[in-house]
Design an enzyme around this catalytic site. Structure first.
Site, PDB file in Angstrom:
ATOM      1  N   SER A 141      16.496 -18.954  35.788  1.00 16.13           N
ATOM      2  CA  SER A 141      17.250 -19.033  34.572  1.00 16.13           C
ATOM      3  C   SER A 141      18.652 -18.168  34.543  1.00 16.13           C
ATOM      4  CB  SER A 141      16.749 -18.818  33.244  1.00 16.13           C
ATOM      5  OG  SER A 141      17.498 -18.815  32.126  1.00 16.13           O
ATOM      6  N   TYR A 158      11.099 -13.057  28.370  1.00 16.00           N
ATOM      7  CA  TYR A 158      11.681 -14.300  29.131  1.00 16.00           C
ATOM      8  C   TYR A 158      13.039 -13.633  29.989  1.00 16.00           C
ATOM      9  CZ  TYR A 158      13.548 -18.961  29.853  1.00 16.00           C
ATOM     10  OH  TYR A 158      14.037 -19.915  30.321  1.00 16.00           O
ATOM     11  N   LYS A 162      12.416 -14.164  34.316  1.00  9.63           N
ATOM     12  CA  LYS A 162      13.158 -14.815  35.185  1.00  9.63           C
ATOM     13  C   LYS A 162      14.017 -14.116  36.057  1.00  9.63           C
ATOM     14  CE  LYS A 162      12.323 -19.071  33.454  1.00  9.63           C
ATOM     15  NZ  LYS A 162      11.698 -19.862  34.142  1.00  9.63           N
TER      16      LYS A 162
END
Length: 278
Positions: A152, A165, A169
């Site tokens: 991401s 998160y 990533k």
């Protein structure tokens, strides 16, 4: 069969592919696009019904697909997935797409519950680690193939209140770069996908505990979100060219360059903007 600029067949044409997280979003788009390119696709998802739904859609469109349930957090299940795929294909996969992931966020580091850190890292990072650990040796032995890891722009964008998160990533991106170096010259390529907003159901499934963060995420989808189908096509075309990085959106490219050229100002401005937009 289409050829790449070097005059050799495109590896995403008529490929035997395994896609995790294939029950929805980008994973489903990858599975459909690979089938449209004439490939046989193993559609894996923790939700068995979703996996089989994607496979059924592909079969209804005249493609070839198999739905398989797999929890990528469990290494043994990923081994079973690889074995099932090899039995069905009659050999090693050509393309493995480690795509399964979840979205979580909303609280700053120190207030984010540790259970959320474990939950996000177990799926987003360990799931990809398991996929690479199991499939990379098989592709290396076959002397061909491609691994795609869905990371991401969060891997380098480091937006506040998305710590778990972002870390998951960033780990996927580092893993992809390391694996690409280790597989250089083996006939196996690695591609890391780093999008920003994609119009999937991730926000519907995400546990974003802060209403402001949820509103900001929804706004990004409206302003800059691309369809999962366009992301899948762009990524697979990049695989055909052997590219390591896929940064498919303008804003993602801007973040990528800004962070590298002006890391300290970028971080300060990101924090200020986040507070203003909330």
């Amino acid at each position: 069969m289409r050829l790449n600029p070097f005059g050799t067949p495109r590896r995403t044409e008529r490929a035997d592919a395994v896609v995790t997280g294939a029950g929805s979003g980008i994973g489903r788009a990858f599975a459909r696009e690979l089938a449209d390119r004439g490939g046989r696709v193993v559609c894996a998802d923790i939700e068995a019904d979703r996996a089989h739904d994607t496979a059924t859609e592909i079969l209804a469109a005249g493609g070839t697909a198999l739905g398989v349930d797999c929890d990528v957090r469990v290494a043994e299940q990923v081994v079973t997935l690889a074995d099932t795929a090899e039995d069905w294909f009659g050999g090693a996969a050509d393309i493995v797409i480690n795509n399964a992931g979840i979205g979580r966020g909303g609280e700053p580091i120190g207030q984010t519950p540790l259970r959320q850190w474990h939950e996000v890292l177990d799926v987003n990072l360990w799931g990809v680690i398991h996929g690479c650990h199991v499939f990379a040796p098989r592709l290396r032995t076959a002397g061909r193939g491609a691994i795609v890891n869905t990371a991401s722009a969060a891997a380098f964008g480091t937006a506040p209140r998305m710590g778990a998160y972002n870390v998951s990533k960033a780990g996927v991106l580092a893993l992809s770069e390391t694996l690409a170096a280790e597989l250089a010259g083996t006939g196996v390529t690695v591609t890391a996908l780093c999008p920003t907003a994609v119009r999937t159901g991730i926000l519907d499934d995400a546990a974003v505990e802060d209403p402001g963060a949820a509103r900001l995420g929804a706004a990004m989808l409206r302003w800059t979100g691309r369809s999962p189908e366009s992301i899948a096509r762009t990524t697979l075309d990049a695989v055909d060219h052997g590219r390591l990085y896929v940064v498919p959106q303008v804003e993602a490219k801007f973040i990528w360059q800004s962070k590298r050229l002006l890391p300290t100002p970028y971080t300060q401005v990101t924090g200020l903007l986040e507070r203003v937009l909330r």
